[in-house]
Design an enzyme around this catalytic site. Structure first.
Site, PDB file in Angstrom:
ATOM      1  CG  ASN A   9      -6.435 -31.220 -40.361  1.00 57.53           C
ATOM      2  OD1 ASN A   9      -5.433 -31.182 -41.075  1.00 57.53           O
ATOM      3  ND2 ASN A   9      -7.498 -31.969 -40.654  1.00 57.53           N
ATOM      4  CE  LYS A  11      -9.667 -29.870 -42.730  1.00 55.62           C
ATOM      5  NZ  LYS A  11     -11.099 -29.936 -43.001  1.00 55.62           N
ATOM      6  CG  HIS A  95      -9.913 -35.568 -41.631  1.00 55.63           C
ATOM      7  ND1 HIS A  95     -10.742 -35.160 -42.650  1.00 55.63           N
ATOM      8  CD2 HIS A  95      -9.891 -34.562 -40.724  1.00 55.63           C
ATOM      9  CE1 HIS A  95     -11.186 -33.944 -42.364  1.00 55.63           C
ATOM     10  NE2 HIS A  95     -10.686 -33.557 -41.209  1.00 55.63           N
ATOM     11  CD  GLU A  97     -11.167 -32.786 -45.312  1.00 56.26           C
ATOM     12  OE1 GLU A  97      -9.941 -32.657 -45.168  1.00 56.26           O
ATOM     13  OE2 GLU A  97     -11.992 -31.975 -44.837  1.00 56.26           O
ATOM     14  CD  GLU A 167     -12.736 -33.375 -37.599  1.00 58.79           C
ATOM     15  OE1 GLU A 167     -12.242 -32.318 -37.183  1.00 58.79           O
ATOM     16  OE2 GLU A 167     -12.441 -33.860 -38.712  1.00 58.79           O
ATOM     17  N   GLY A 173     -16.043 -27.459 -42.729  1.00 56.69           N
ATOM     18  CA  GLY A 173     -15.814 -26.485 -43.798  1.00 56.69           C
ATOM     19  C   GLY A 173     -17.089 -25.869 -44.344  1.00 56.69           C
ATOM     20  CB  SER A 212     -17.980 -24.920 -38.866  1.00 57.43           C
ATOM     21  OG  SER A 212     -17.992 -25.287 -40.236  1.00 57.43           O
TER      22      SER A 212
HETATM   23  P1  13P Z   1     -13.235 -26.896 -40.398  1.00 63.82           P
HETATM   24  O1  13P Z   1     -12.836 -26.354 -39.047  1.00 63.82           O
HETATM   25  O2  13P Z   1     -12.676 -26.137 -41.544  1.00 63.82           O
HETATM   26  O3  13P Z   1     -14.712 -27.128 -40.484  1.00 63.82           O
HETATM   27  O4  13P Z   1     -12.546 -28.355 -40.508  1.00 63.82           O
HETATM   28  C1  13P Z   1     -12.691 -29.258 -39.475  1.00 63.82           C
HETATM   29  C2  13P Z   1     -11.784 -30.396 -39.715  1.00 63.82           C
HETATM   30  O5  13P Z   1     -11.964 -31.151 -40.649  1.00 63.82           O
HETATM   31  C3  13P Z   1     -10.632 -30.548 -38.813  1.00 63.82           C
HETATM   32  O6  13P Z   1     -10.017 -31.776 -39.014  1.00 63.82           O
END
Ligand code: 13P
Length: 249
Positions: A9, A11, A95, A97, A167, A173, A212
């Site tokens: 992803n 982003k 997601h 976010e 997640e 992150g 992560s």
């Molecule tokens: P990270 O791997 O940067 O923690 O992000 C995970 C994520 O949100 C994948 O959709």
């Protein structure tokens, strides 16, 4: 035996040129002997570039969201039909976010999920708790509610054409991964809950872990019985890291 799946992803990162270069590096490094499926979800506006570069490859193209409507006055949204025109096969929905920063409710996420299913895109339904919810032992209430919204809208049979990604928001992150035991516990809980409705669907469902995932922890996470791969954020922006993760699955 469930096949594993690793999805990057990306982003809101990069540029057309960087997305293209990242994809070229990934394609060069993937090789033929990969035992897992691989997908990439670039920003919407990089989809045409990436789709062209992916022609003839088995890497799955995905979007980072999908509209809950087919067409019309829905400014800022992109429909499943539009995504399919670019060869998208996957669509991330829900997601954290989107849920947290942009206030998408479980009902809206379920409507997006249902549209993906209706048009033959494979939704990657993201669910997960924030730190405060985990610390107050509400993890299963929260992900149960996120899951039920989709089950009530689209039904358990739809999960035969979908993927779930657990997640934990506190692990995204942050460099703070869920331990293999923590992740396995939740993945097993998700599968058991679905098994109560349909054991075949539950058995075949791919449940990915995201939060992560890095080259040095991927193999341990993916070795757990109910973890069928990963949804990778930060580490998917570096071709070498992403390739190592893909080869761990
Ligand atoms: P990270 O791997 O940067 O923690 O992000 C995970 C994520 O949100 C994948 O959709």
């Amino acid at each position: 035996m469930r096949r594993s799946l690793v999805v990057g992803n990306w982003k809101m990162n990069g540029s057309r040129e960087k997305s293209r270069a990242l994809l070229d590096d990934i394609l060069k490094g993937l090789g033929q002997d990969l035992k897992s499926d691989v997908g990439v979800c670039p920003p919407f506006v990089h989809l045409p570039e990436v789709a062209l570069a992916l022609q003839g490859s088995s890497v799955l193209l995905g979007s980072q969201n999908v509209a809950d409507q087919d067409e019309g006055a829905f400014t800022g949204e992109i429909s499943a039909l539009m995504l399919k025109e670019f060869g998208c096969r996957l669509a991330i929905v829900g997601h954290s976010e989107r849920r947290i920063i942009y206030g998408e409710s479980s009902a809206l996420v379920a409507a997006r999920y249902a549209k993906a299913i209706e048009h033959g895109l494979i939704p990657i339904l993201c669910i997960g708790e924030i730190l405060e919810e985990r610390e107050s032992e509400r993890t299963f209430d929260v992900i149960g509610e996120q899951l039920d919204a989709v089950l009530n809208t689209a039904g358990v049979a739809s999960l035969a054409k979908a993927v779930i990604a657990y997640e934990p928001v506190w692990a995204i992150g942050t460099g703070r991964t869920a331990s293999t035991e923590q992740a396995q516990e939740v993945h097993c809980w998700i599968r058991s809950r679905i098994a109560r409705l349909d054991s075949d669907v539950a058995e075949n469902l791919q449940v990915l872990y995201g939060g992560s995932v890095k080259p040095d922890n991927a193999a341990a996470l993916f070795s757990m019985p109910d973890i069928d791969g990963g949804l990778i954020g930060g580490a998917s922006l570096d071709a070498n890291s992403f390739l190592k993760i893909c080869h761990s699955a």
